[in-house]
Structure formats: C-alpha cells, structure tokens
Design a protein around this motif. Structure first.
Motif, mmCIF file in Angstrom:
data_model
loop_
_atom_site.group_PDB
_atom_site.id
_atom_site.type_symbol
_atom_site.label_atom_id
_atom_site.label_comp_id
_atom_site.label_asym_id
_atom_site.label_seq_id
_atom_site.Cartn_x
_atom_site.Cartn_y
_atom_site.Cartn_z
ATOM 1 N N ASN A 1 1.858 10.870 6.158
ATOM 2 C CA ASN A 1 2.952 10.667 5.208
ATOM 3 C C ASN A 1 3.632 9.316 5.422
ATOM 4 O O ASN A 1 3.236 8.531 6.291
ATOM 5 C CB ASN A 1 3.948 11.830 5.259
ATOM 6 N N ASP A 2 4.672 9.039 4.644
ATOM 7 C CA ASP A 2 5.302 7.716 4.679
ATOM 8 C C ASP A 2 5.975 7.412 6.005
ATOM 9 O O ASP A 2 6.225 6.251 6.335
ATOM 10 C CB ASP A 2 6.317 7.580 3.545
ATOM 11 N N GLU A 3 6.274 8.439 6.785
ATOM 12 C CA GLU A 3 6.857 8.229 8.108
ATOM 13 C C GLU A 3 5.788 7.872 9.134
ATOM 14 O O GLU A 3 6.085 7.439 10.240
ATOM 15 C CB GLU A 3 7.615 9.483 8.544
ATOM 16 N N GLY A 4 4.513 8.057 8.758
ATOM 17 C CA GLY A 4 3.415 7.796 9.676
ATOM 18 C C GLY A 4 2.957 9.033 10.414
ATOM 19 O O GLY A 4 2.104 8.952 11.300
ATOM 20 N N ARG A 5 3.523 10.180 10.063
ATOM 21 C CA ARG A 5 3.158 11.437 10.699
ATOM 22 C C ARG A 5 2.425 12.318 9.681
ATOM 23 O O ARG A 5 2.188 11.913 8.555
ATOM 24 C CB ARG A 5 4.400 12.151 11.221
ATOM 25 N N THR A 6 2.091 13.528 10.083
ATOM 26 C CA THR A 6 1.540 14.502 9.150
ATOM 27 C C THR A 6 2.606 15.542 8.853
ATOM 28 O O THR A 6 3.473 15.817 9.689
ATOM 29 C CB THR A 6 0.279 15.179 9.717
ATOM 30 N N ASP A 7 2.546 16.116 7.664
ATOM 31 C CA ASP A 7 3.571 17.082 7.268
ATOM 32 C C ASP A 7 3.551 18.324 8.148
ATOM 33 O O ASP A 7 4.588 18.963 8.344
ATOM 34 C CB ASP A 7 3.376 17.486 5.805
ATOM 35 N N GLN A 8 2.387 18.664 8.676
ATOM 36 C CA GLN A 8 2.253 19.769 9.611
ATOM 37 C C GLN A 8 1.498 19.277 10.843
ATOM 38 O O GLN A 8 0.685 18.353 10.762
ATOM 39 C CB GLN A 8 1.499 20.952 8.978
ATOM 40 N N TRP A 9 1.765 19.872 12.002
ATOM 41 C CA TRP A 9 1.026 19.501 13.202
ATOM 42 C C TRP A 9 -0.474 19.717 12.980
ATOM 43 O O TRP A 9 -0.886 20.654 12.287
ATOM 44 C CB TRP A 9 1.467 20.356 14.375
ATOM 45 N N LEU A 10 -1.292 18.873 13.593
ATOM 46 C CA LEU A 10 -2.743 19.020 13.456
ATOM 47 C C LEU A 10 -3.221 20.307 14.116
ATOM 48 O O LEU A 10 -4.155 20.951 13.641
ATOM 49 C CB LEU A 10 -3.461 17.814 14.058
ATOM 50 N N ILE A 11 -2.627 20.656 15.236
ATOM 51 C CA ILE A 11 -2.823 21.967 15.854
ATOM 52 C C ILE A 11 -1.441 22.541 16.110
ATOM 53 O O ILE A 11 -0.625 21.938 16.795
ATOM 54 C CB ILE A 11 -3.632 21.881 17.158
ATOM 55 N N ASP A 12 -1.182 23.699 15.532
ATOM 56 C CA ASP A 12 0.145 24.287 15.605
ATOM 57 C C ASP A 12 0.515 24.659 17.032
ATOM 58 O O ASP A 12 -0.350 24.858 17.893
ATOM 59 C CB ASP A 12 0.216 25.544 14.726
ATOM 60 N N ALA B 1 0.823 -1.203 0.000
ATOM 61 C CA ALA B 1 0.000 0.000 0.000
ATOM 62 C C ALA B 1 0.854 1.247 0.000
ATOM 63 O O ALA B 1 0.361 2.331 0.238
ATOM 64 C CB ALA B 1 -0.909 0.011 1.226
ATOM 65 N N ARG B 2 2.141 1.103 -0.253
ATOM 66 C CA ARG B 2 2.999 2.273 -0.216
ATOM 67 C C ARG B 2 2.608 3.215 -1.345
ATOM 68 O O ARG B 2 2.805 2.931 -2.519
ATOM 69 C CB ARG B 2 4.463 1.873 -0.359
ATOM 70 N N VAL B 3 2.040 4.318 -0.973
ATOM 71 C CA VAL B 3 1.636 5.327 -1.943
ATOM 72 C C VAL B 3 2.673 6.439 -1.903
ATOM 73 O O VAL B 3 2.929 7.023 -0.857
ATOM 74 C CB VAL B 3 0.235 5.880 -1.614
ATOM 75 N N SER B 4 3.290 6.701 -3.034
ATOM 76 C CA SER B 4 4.325 7.720 -3.071
ATOM 77 C C SER B 4 3.689 9.095 -2.952
ATOM 78 O O SER B 4 2.846 9.480 -3.760
ATOM 79 C CB SER B 4 5.115 7.623 -4.377
ATOM 80 N N LEU B 5 4.070 9.822 -1.916
ATOM 81 C CA LEU B 5 3.535 11.142 -1.670
ATOM 82 C C LEU B 5 4.586 12.198 -1.974
ATOM 83 O O LEU B 5 5.779 11.932 -1.891
ATOM 84 C CB LEU B 5 3.104 11.281 -0.198
ATOM 85 N N PRO B 6 4.175 13.391 -2.329
ATOM 86 C CA PRO B 6 5.153 14.451 -2.591
ATOM 87 C C PRO B 6 6.001 14.720 -1.365
ATOM 88 O O PRO B 6 5.549 14.574 -0.228
ATOM 89 C CB PRO B 6 4.268 15.665 -2.928
ATOM 90 N N ASN B 7 7.250 15.082 -1.583
ATOM 91 C CA ASN B 7 8.127 15.443 -0.484
ATOM 92 C C ASN B 7 7.773 16.840 0.020
ATOM 93 O O ASN B 7 7.608 17.777 -0.754
ATOM 94 C CB ASN B 7 9.589 15.410 -0.939
ATOM 95 N N HIS B 8 7.625 16.972 1.342
ATOM 96 C CA HIS B 8 7.350 18.259 1.955
ATOM 97 C C HIS B 8 8.350 18.468 3.080
ATOM 98 O O HIS B 8 8.874 17.504 3.648
ATOM 99 C CB HIS B 8 5.928 18.301 2.543
ATOM 100 N N PRO B 9 8.633 19.693 3.457
ATOM 101 C CA PRO B 9 9.494 19.924 4.624
ATOM 102 C C PRO B 9 8.886 19.261 5.850
ATOM 103 O O PRO B 9 7.678 19.366 6.089
ATOM 104 C CB PRO B 9 9.503 21.451 4.757
ATOM 105 N N ALA B 10 9.693 18.549 6.611
ATOM 106 C CA ALA B 10 9.181 17.820 7.774
ATOM 107 C C ALA B 10 8.768 18.797 8.865
ATOM 108 O O ALA B 10 9.437 19.798 9.123
ATOM 109 C CB ALA B 10 10.245 16.861 8.297
ATOM 110 N N ALA B 11 7.651 18.488 9.521
ATOM 111 C CA ALA B 11 7.225 19.285 10.663
ATOM 112 C C ALA B 11 8.177 19.022 11.831
ATOM 113 O O ALA B 11 8.829 17.974 11.888
ATOM 114 C CB ALA B 11 5.793 18.909 11.054
ATOM 115 N N PRO B 12 8.267 19.956 12.794
ATOM 116 C CA PRO B 12 9.128 19.719 13.956
ATOM 117 C C PRO B 12 8.678 18.469 14.703
ATOM 118 O O PRO B 12 7.487 18.143 14.719
ATOM 119 C CB PRO B 12 8.928 20.977 14.807
#
Length: 270
Positions: free
Chosen positions: A194-205, A136-147
């Motif tokens: 994302n592929d790391e299992g996280r979201t590219d941005q925090w759900l609440i900043d 199920a690996r879906v290739s997603l665009p690369n985005h800057p990683a969230a902290p």
C-alpha cells in the motif's frame, strides 16, 4: 504495546534505530537534534531510544518545526560500548515542507551505518515538483490498517521504501512462498504494497508463523516501469528475491526492503 512517536498525529520529525549486527532495535541510543543557523548548531531536542528503537515522542511536532537545515546526531560510540570508527553519527537533512512528516531511520552496526528518508504513515512531504516527471503513485482503495509489526504476536510483515523518492512503494506487487527441499516452493499468496509501503494484512498472521524457510519476491522492474524511471524492457533488477529462515517461530519477523531502480538492501527490522 502502545503505538510509537511515528503514529503521533502531530509528528513532524521521527526516527527509528535498528542494530543490524544483532537484528534488534537499537535501544538506549542517545539522540540529539540540532538546527543549523548561520554556521552554528543549536540544540533543540534530546532523546534516548526505547525498546522499539524509537523515541517516546516526536523530535519535532507541528508546533515546533520550521523550514531549514537540521542535524541528527546519534551517540553510536556509547551505544556499542567498544571501539568503533563511527563514534558520533551525524545525519544532516533539510525540511522544506513544515506541513509534512519526515521520518529518518538509522541502520547501524559497529563497522558501519546507513540512513534514508523513510515513509511515515501520514503527511508525506511535498517535494515542490522535484519529481514532476516521475510519478508512480497509484491510488489504492482505503483498507483498515493492519496492526504494527510486533503487536499481537509473532508473524511475518514487510515494509518497502522507494528510496529514490523517499516514499512507500505503493502498488509494488509481490509473492510469498514456503520453501521445501531443494528448489521446491509452495505459494502462500500474493500481495500488493500500500501507499505506506506495507501490506494491508500481515503476510503471515499472528500466531501462524512456522519454523522453516520462506521466500519473498518483489516485482521491482514492473514497479519502476510504471513509475516512468526508464528501466527499459529488461530492467537490471527485475525481480527481487529474499530468503528468510525462521528459527524461532515465537518471534515476530519484520523484513524492510529499501529499493531503487539500481539497487536494494534489506534487513531484519522490528
């Protein structure tokens, strides 16, 4: 806050201990790594977890890793400081791909524990075709990683691990809601893991978390259907709902989710 052993470019084996009885990292937990050879245990690394529940350095690196069987032993008895049926927790596992990064978290309490192969942010081990029919690996665009969680102030973050394959649940869709009285909910926004299992941005900043109840939904049935797991038209766990109550809005809230087609678990991480 400095990044941990998990983010070391040379890491081959890392761990992360969470005290699920307190909802905090398991700091000052003694860890020892053994290599199994010819029926004997050979000690090759010792460490004590820091305030993040991690080790200051990887337990194995690219220069020290070898294929074979290993045992991680956690001194849970000394950590809990009270009588526990689990004094030493041994976690045995195999390393087949020395080029990969293996992450072995431990979730523990005085009365029990669980472990799994986590999803590190680099060099996912090659399973040598073990899951050739399931992908199920879906290739997603690369985005800057969230902290990383806990860096930059209080917020809300998630980390979703597909424990049926030991990888981040890349492409899993979800939604965050703010809960009001009764069944009233207000959508905050959708997200894709994302592929790391996280979201590219925090759900609440950072700095925007508020007291109150939130609900997270994860479209597990859709995710595993696209993974060709054969969950059928009506998956047993189609949508996973997790309610989170924020009492202390000055604290970071990190919610890991471990899922497979037939079960899931969650806890407050760090």
């Amino acid at each position: 806050m400095a990044l941990s052993d998990l983010h070391s470019a040379a890491a081959s084996l890392t761990t992360h201990a969470l005290d699920i009885a307190k909802g905090v990292p398991a700091a000052n937990l003694a860890v020892e790594l053994f290599r199994l050879a010819g029926g004997c245990k050979v000690s090759i690394a010792k460490a004590v977890t820091n305030v993040q529940g991690r080790c200051e350095a990887p337990l194995l690196t690219q220069s020290t890793v070898e294929p074979g069987a290993y045992v991680l032993e956690f001194d849970a008895g000394a950590y809990h400081g009270a009588a526990s049926p689990f004094d030493i927790i041994p976690v045995e596992f195999n390393i087949s791909d020395p080029a990969g990064h293996y992450h072995v978290p431990l979730v523990l309490a005085p009365g029990g524990y669980s472990t799994y192969r986590g999803a590190p942010p680099s060099r996912v081990p090659d399973d040598k075709g073990s899951w050739g029919a399931i992908s199920a690996r879906v290739s997603l665009p690369n985005h800057p990683a969230a902290p990383p969680p806990g860096v930059g102030g209080p917020g809300l973050t998630v980390h979703v691990i597909d424990i049926s394959r030991g990888i981040g649940a890349g492409s899993l869709k979800g939604e965050l809601y703010r809960c009001g009285d009764g069944d009233c909910r207000t959508a905050v926004g959708g997200f894709v893991v994302n592929d790391e299992g996280r979201t590219d941005q925090w759900l609440i900043d950072a700095g925007k978390l508020q007291r109150g109840d939130y609900e997270l939904t994860f479209e597990a049935g859709d995710y595993f259907a696209r993974a060709n797991f054969g969950v059928g038209a009506t998956p047993f766990f189609d949508r996973i709902r997790i309610r989170v109550r924020v009492i202390d809005a000055s604290a970071h809230h990190h919610i890991p989710l471990l899922l497979s087609p037939w079960g899931y678990s969650c806890y407050r991480g760090s």
